[in-house]
Design a protein around this motif. Sequence first.
Motif, mmCIF file in Angstrom:
data_model
loop_
_atom_site.group_PDB
_atom_site.id
_atom_site.type_symbol
_atom_site.label_atom_id
_atom_site.label_comp_id
_atom_site.label_asym_id
_atom_site.label_seq_id
_atom_site.Cartn_x
_atom_site.Cartn_y
_atom_site.Cartn_z
ATOM 1 N N SER A 43 0.846 -1.200 0.000
ATOM 2 C CA SER A 43 0.000 0.000 0.000
ATOM 3 C C SER A 43 0.878 1.244 0.000
ATOM 4 C CB SER A 43 -0.906 0.002 1.226
ATOM 5 O OG SER A 43 -0.139 0.075 2.400
ATOM 6 N N LYS A 44 0.239 2.395 -0.094
ATOM 7 C CA LYS A 44 0.956 3.673 -0.113
ATOM 8 C C LYS A 44 1.545 4.011 1.248
ATOM 9 C CE LYS A 44 -1.508 5.365 -4.056
ATOM 10 N NZ LYS A 44 -2.270 6.392 -4.698
ATOM 11 N N ALA A 45 0.938 3.525 2.314
ATOM 12 C CA ALA A 45 1.442 3.711 3.677
ATOM 13 C C ALA A 45 1.613 2.309 4.269
ATOM 14 C CB ALA A 45 0.471 4.538 4.505
ATOM 15 N N PRO A 46 2.837 1.885 4.527
ATOM 16 C CA PRO A 46 3.076 0.502 4.987
ATOM 17 C C PRO A 46 2.216 0.100 6.190
ATOM 18 C CG PRO A 46 5.148 1.611 4.522
ATOM 19 C CD PRO A 46 4.073 2.651 4.430
ATOM 20 N N GLY A 47 1.591 -1.068 6.060
ATOM 21 C CA GLY A 47 0.812 -1.630 7.155
ATOM 22 C C GLY A 47 -0.643 -1.212 7.208
ATOM 23 N N VAL A 48 -1.048 -0.257 6.380
ATOM 24 C CA VAL A 48 -2.441 0.207 6.390
ATOM 25 C C VAL A 48 -2.939 0.408 4.958
ATOM 26 C CG1 VAL A 48 -2.251 1.357 8.632
ATOM 27 C CG2 VAL A 48 -1.855 2.666 6.555
ATOM 28 N N ILE A 49 -4.243 0.317 4.789
ATOM 29 C CA ILE A 49 -4.913 0.662 3.536
ATOM 30 C C ILE A 49 -5.705 1.929 3.825
ATOM 31 C CG2 ILE A 49 -6.630 -0.047 1.824
ATOM 32 C CD1 ILE A 49 -4.053 -1.698 1.717
ATOM 33 N N ARG A 50 -5.430 2.986 3.084
ATOM 34 C CA ARG A 50 -6.073 4.274 3.337
ATOM 35 C C ARG A 50 -7.244 4.497 2.389
ATOM 36 N NH1 ARG A 50 -1.022 8.199 4.903
ATOM 37 N NH2 ARG A 50 -0.893 7.434 7.048
ATOM 38 N N LEU A 51 -8.307 5.093 2.941
ATOM 39 C CA LEU A 51 -9.516 5.388 2.188
ATOM 40 C C LEU A 51 -9.756 6.893 2.167
ATOM 41 C CD1 LEU A 51 -10.016 2.685 4.081
ATOM 42 C CD2 LEU A 51 -12.183 2.747 2.937
ATOM 43 N N GLY A 52 -10.177 7.415 1.021
ATOM 44 C CA GLY A 52 -10.495 8.831 0.893
ATOM 45 C C GLY A 52 -10.532 9.252 -0.562
ATOM 46 N N ARG A 53 -10.575 10.566 -0.790
ATOM 47 C CA ARG A 53 -10.671 11.090 -2.156
ATOM 48 C C ARG A 53 -9.322 11.389 -2.797
ATOM 49 N NH1 ARG A 53 -14.017 15.828 -0.632
ATOM 50 N NH2 ARG A 53 -12.042 16.563 -1.207
ATOM 51 N N ASP A 54 -8.246 11.520 -2.019
ATOM 52 C CA ASP A 54 -6.946 11.944 -2.541
ATOM 53 C C ASP A 54 -6.176 10.767 -3.139
ATOM 54 O OD1 ASP A 54 -4.425 12.944 -3.062
ATOM 55 O OD2 ASP A 54 -4.130 13.799 -1.065
ATOM 56 N N PRO A 55 -6.004 10.738 -4.467
ATOM 57 C CA PRO A 55 -5.312 9.603 -5.092
ATOM 58 C C PRO A 55 -3.837 9.512 -4.734
ATOM 59 C CG PRO A 55 -5.822 11.282 -6.727
ATOM 60 C CD PRO A 55 -6.479 11.709 -5.447
ATOM 61 N N ALA A 56 -3.225 10.602 -4.285
ATOM 62 C CA ALA A 56 -1.815 10.571 -3.913
ATOM 63 C C ALA A 56 -1.594 9.871 -2.573
ATOM 64 C CB ALA A 56 -1.252 11.994 -3.851
ATOM 65 N N ARG A 57 -2.609 9.883 -1.695
ATOM 66 C CA ARG A 57 -2.437 9.320 -0.354
ATOM 67 C C ARG A 57 -3.287 8.092 -0.080
ATOM 68 N NH1 ARG A 57 -3.534 14.097 3.643
ATOM 69 N NH2 ARG A 57 -5.241 14.460 2.199
ATOM 70 N N CYS A 58 -4.284 7.821 -0.916
ATOM 71 C CA CYS A 58 -5.250 6.753 -0.612
ATOM 72 C C CYS A 58 -5.116 5.565 -1.554
ATOM 73 C CB CYS A 58 -6.666 7.310 -0.673
ATOM 74 S SG CYS A 58 -6.946 8.579 0.568
ATOM 75 N N ASP A 59 -5.341 4.388 -0.999
ATOM 76 C CA ASP A 59 -5.326 3.147 -1.782
ATOM 77 C C ASP A 59 -6.700 2.841 -2.353
ATOM 78 O OD1 ASP A 59 -2.523 2.249 -1.031
ATOM 79 O OD2 ASP A 59 -3.441 2.502 0.940
ATOM 80 N N ILE A 60 -7.746 3.199 -1.609
ATOM 81 C CA ILE A 60 -9.122 3.021 -2.078
ATOM 82 C C ILE A 60 -9.715 4.408 -2.223
ATOM 83 C CG2 ILE A 60 -11.397 2.085 -1.555
ATOM 84 C CD1 ILE A 60 -9.994 -0.171 -0.036
ATOM 85 N N LEU A 61 -10.069 4.761 -3.453
ATOM 86 C CA LEU A 61 -10.579 6.096 -3.745
ATOM 87 C C LEU A 61 -12.096 6.120 -3.705
ATOM 88 C CD1 LEU A 61 -8.197 7.073 -6.663
ATOM 89 C CD2 LEU A 61 -8.025 7.679 -4.243
ATOM 90 N N LEU A 62 -12.618 7.119 -3.015
ATOM 91 C CA LEU A 62 -14.055 7.325 -2.877
ATOM 92 C C LEU A 62 -14.359 8.716 -3.411
ATOM 93 C CD1 LEU A 62 -14.203 5.991 0.769
ATOM 94 C CD2 LEU A 62 -14.676 4.716 -1.318
ATOM 95 N N SER A 63 -15.350 8.833 -4.265
ATOM 96 C CA SER A 63 -15.574 10.098 -4.955
ATOM 97 C C SER A 63 -16.602 11.016 -4.307
ATOM 98 C CB SER A 63 -15.993 9.823 -6.402
ATOM 99 O OG SER A 63 -17.236 9.134 -6.420
ATOM 100 N N HIS A 64 -17.325 10.554 -3.306
ATOM 101 C CA HIS A 64 -18.369 11.392 -2.717
ATOM 102 C C HIS A 64 -17.760 12.659 -2.124
ATOM 103 C CE1 HIS A 64 -21.757 12.621 -0.224
ATOM 104 N NE2 HIS A 64 -22.479 11.904 -1.072
ATOM 105 N N PRO A 65 -18.328 13.840 -2.404
ATOM 106 C CA PRO A 65 -17.724 15.101 -1.967
ATOM 107 C C PRO A 65 -17.652 15.293 -0.451
ATOM 108 C CG PRO A 65 -19.868 15.496 -2.968
ATOM 109 C CD PRO A 65 -19.547 14.058 -3.189
ATOM 110 N N THR A 66 -18.415 14.550 0.328
ATOM 111 C CA THR A 66 -18.347 14.713 1.786
ATOM 112 C C THR A 66 -17.314 13.786 2.427
ATOM 113 O OG1 THR A 66 -20.131 13.142 2.248
ATOM 114 C CG2 THR A 66 -20.760 15.451 1.906
ATOM 115 N N VAL A 67 -16.694 12.927 1.636
ATOM 116 C CA VAL A 67 -15.606 12.087 2.129
ATOM 117 C C VAL A 67 -14.339 12.939 2.096
ATOM 118 C CG1 VAL A 67 -14.188 10.044 1.644
ATOM 119 C CG2 VAL A 67 -16.667 9.935 1.381
ATOM 120 N N SER A 68 -13.553 12.908 3.164
ATOM 121 C CA SER A 68 -12.316 13.691 3.256
ATOM 122 C C SER A 68 -11.265 13.154 2.287
ATOM 123 C CB SER A 68 -11.761 13.637 4.676
ATOM 124 O OG SER A 68 -12.678 14.174 5.594
ATOM 125 N N GLY A 69 -10.272 13.989 2.009
ATOM 126 C CA GLY A 69 -9.168 13.571 1.155
ATOM 127 C C GLY A 69 -8.481 12.331 1.702
#
Length: 120
Positions: A43-69
């Motif tokens: 993953s982008k951050a060792p040991g964790v899978i990150r969720l959010g809208r920011d493709p630079a920091r997240c492994d699973i991208l969510l597009s809803h505008p109320t989801v944080s980066g």
Amino acid sequence: MTYVCYQQHGEAEEMTQLVNELILEWLEAGQVKIQMIYDQQPSKAPGVIRLGRDPARCDILLSHPTVSGLQAEIFFDPKQNGFWLRSLRDSNPAIVDGKRLTEGEALLRQGGAILLGQLQ
């Protein structure tokens, strides 16, 4: 935005290693999305899978505008043999099985639900 999750423990991989997996399923823009997470997945951050809208920091991208980066992260705890979710936003916390996760972590249980962002 409700994300339904369930986990399956103990899948045998080539009869030598036990693989733990978590399957996330959610509805986004009218389509069902499914993502599998493994206990030692790269993953982008060792040991964790990150969720959010920011493709630079997240492994699973969510597009809803109320989801944080960078909304939340999921990790596997081998001592407790389970996947956990850690909310990364105090002002926009994740809700796990109906409980706001303003601090700490929550165990993800089979058939449980995660709410990220705001439901209107």
